[in-house]
Design a protein around this motif. Structure first.
Motif, PDB file in Angstrom:
ATOM      1  N   TYR A 153       0.830  -1.208   0.000  1.00 35.51           N
ATOM      2  CA  TYR A 153       0.000   0.000   0.000  1.00 35.51           C
ATOM      3  C   TYR A 153       0.866   1.260   0.000  1.00 35.51           C
ATOM      4  O   TYR A 153       1.769   1.413   0.826  1.00 35.51           O
ATOM      5  CB  TYR A 153      -0.922   0.027   1.216  1.00 35.51           C
ATOM      6  CG  TYR A 153      -1.847   1.229   1.199  1.00 35.51           C
ATOM      7  CD1 TYR A 153      -2.947   1.264   0.364  1.00 35.51           C
ATOM      8  CD2 TYR A 153      -1.576   2.336   1.990  1.00 35.51           C
ATOM      9  CE1 TYR A 153      -3.779   2.368   0.312  1.00 35.51           C
ATOM     10  CE2 TYR A 153      -2.407   3.453   1.951  1.00 35.51           C
ATOM     11  CZ  TYR A 153      -3.496   3.460   1.112  1.00 35.51           C
ATOM     12  OH  TYR A 153      -4.317   4.564   1.054  1.00 35.51           O
ATOM     13  N   CYS A 161      -7.297   9.266   2.176  1.00 36.88           N
ATOM     14  CA  CYS A 161      -7.398   7.838   1.829  1.00 36.88           C
ATOM     15  C   CYS A 161      -7.641   6.970   3.061  1.00 36.88           C
ATOM     16  O   CYS A 161      -7.292   5.791   3.053  1.00 36.88           O
ATOM     17  CB  CYS A 161      -6.110   7.392   1.133  1.00 36.88           C
ATOM     18  SG  CYS A 161      -4.594   7.723   2.086  1.00 36.88           S
ATOM     19  N   ASN A 179     -10.201   5.510   4.586  1.00 36.71           N
ATOM     20  CA  ASN A 179     -11.026   4.296   4.573  1.00 36.71           C
ATOM     21  C   ASN A 179     -10.237   3.101   4.062  1.00 36.71           C
ATOM     22  O   ASN A 179     -10.254   2.023   4.672  1.00 36.71           O
ATOM     23  CB  ASN A 179     -12.278   4.515   3.715  1.00 36.71           C
ATOM     24  CG  ASN A 179     -13.289   5.420   4.385  1.00 36.71           C
ATOM     25  OD1 ASN A 179     -13.414   5.433   5.605  1.00 36.71           O
ATOM     26  ND2 ASN A 179     -14.016   6.196   3.593  1.00 36.71           N
ATOM     27  N   GLU A 180      -9.548   3.287   2.950  1.00 35.32           N
ATOM     28  CA  GLU A 180      -8.742   2.209   2.394  1.00 35.32           C
ATOM     29  C   GLU A 180      -7.548   1.907   3.289  1.00 35.32           C
ATOM     30  O   GLU A 180      -7.231   0.736   3.554  1.00 35.32           O
ATOM     31  CB  GLU A 180      -8.265   2.584   0.996  1.00 35.32           C
ATOM     32  CG  GLU A 180      -7.437   1.506   0.319  1.00 35.32           C
ATOM     33  CD  GLU A 180      -6.937   1.934  -1.058  1.00 35.32           C
ATOM     34  OE1 GLU A 180      -6.314   1.094  -1.726  1.00 35.32           O
ATOM     35  OE2 GLU A 180      -7.154   3.093  -1.451  1.00 35.32           O
TER      36      GLU A 180
END
Length: 278
Positions: free
Chosen positions: A192, A258, A260-261
């Motif tokens: 990520y 970002c 939530n991800e």
């Protein structure tokens, strides 16, 4: 999975200047993700940690208070899992961070580390540093004035004097760099990575000519590993030639664009490290 108990420690409000809600949001979302995966998660304040209320073996934290870090370091030394490591958080204090990044060959602005009652004009002039950023060196920023832009060495000297009068004893002076500023967020041990470069479509994209996105991602991960931080973010500048320089690196940032991800990725990595520990 239900037997996994996790303590989540919020960042004290004084260390979240202008970001109290954002800091709370990413930790709360991470807690929700862990609960969805069957964990029992209890949220504490730094004050509760200092008071001795935390007994869980697994801890996720956004701590910044020096007393909190000392307690968490003792917990780590006694075998508890702490993410982010309090030793790593301590490495993100401005002066220590600057020394570690520069010493590790990670792109970082030309800098000097000084006492705030020290004369710096001749040293800055000799280095060709006029525009610069002065940053509180010995602890985390708690006021917006702890990071200040100056236009020439005389102004830098005046600002150092103000820092000294405010009780700040050490400062880092970074050369000002021109370029496009971008934010980045990552989780060490995972694929990520999110960036906010305006010419890219986050989290991927071809980038401007000369900008090596893969190299930038590798550099940020290297910085996280070097500083001993799992959940990280920061700011960088991309020059006209595509070169990049990290200008700030943070332990457990807000992940505002970002979260939530990111919260799902953080939760998965926390559980992976808990399982690997056992």
């Amino acid at each position: 999975m239900a037997s996994i108990k996790i303590a989540a420690i919020m960042r004290a409000a004084m260390y979240s200047p202008n970001h109290i809600g954002n800091d709370a949001a990413i930790l709360n979302l991470t807690c929700e993700q862990l609960r969805k995966r069957g964990c029992e998660v209890k949220v504490y304040s730094e004050e509760q940690l200092i008071a001795g209320a935390v007994s869980e073996e697994n801890i996720i934290d956004m701590c910044r208070d020096r007393r909190s870090l000392q307690i968490l370091q003792r917990m780590e030394d006694n075998g508890r899992l702490v993410i982010n490591s309090a030793y790593g958080i301590e490495n993100c204090i401005r002066e220590r961070m600057a020394r570690i990044l520069i010493g590790s060959g990670i792109p970082y602005p030309d800098s000097i580390m000084v006492d705030t009652n020290q004369s710096v004009t001749s040293r800055l002039d000799a280095m060709g540093i006029s525009r610069a950023w002065i940053k509180k060196g010995e602890m985390f920023a708690s006021h917006k004035e702890d990071v200040t832009y100056v236009r020439h060495s005389a102004e830098a000297q005046e600002m150092l004097q103000e820092y000294f009068l405010r009780g700040i004893r050490r400062a880092v002076i970074n050369r000002h760099l021109d370029g496009v500023k971008l934010k980045f967020y990552g989780v060490a041990g995972t694929q990520y990575f999110y960036h906010s470069f305006p010419l890219l479509s986050p989290p991927e994209g071809p980038g401007p000519e000369g900008f090596d996105l893969d190299g930038f991602r590798r550099t940020c991960n290297h910085a996280a590993e070097t500083l001993d931080i799992v959940v990280y973010g920061g700011d960088a500048l991309v020059g006209a030639d595509g070169s990049f320089t990290i200008i700030d690196f943070n332990d457990w940032p807000t992940f505002a664009p970002c979260r939530n991800e990111a919260s799902a990725v953080i939760a998965r990595e926390v559980l992976t490290r808990i399982k690997n520990r056992h």
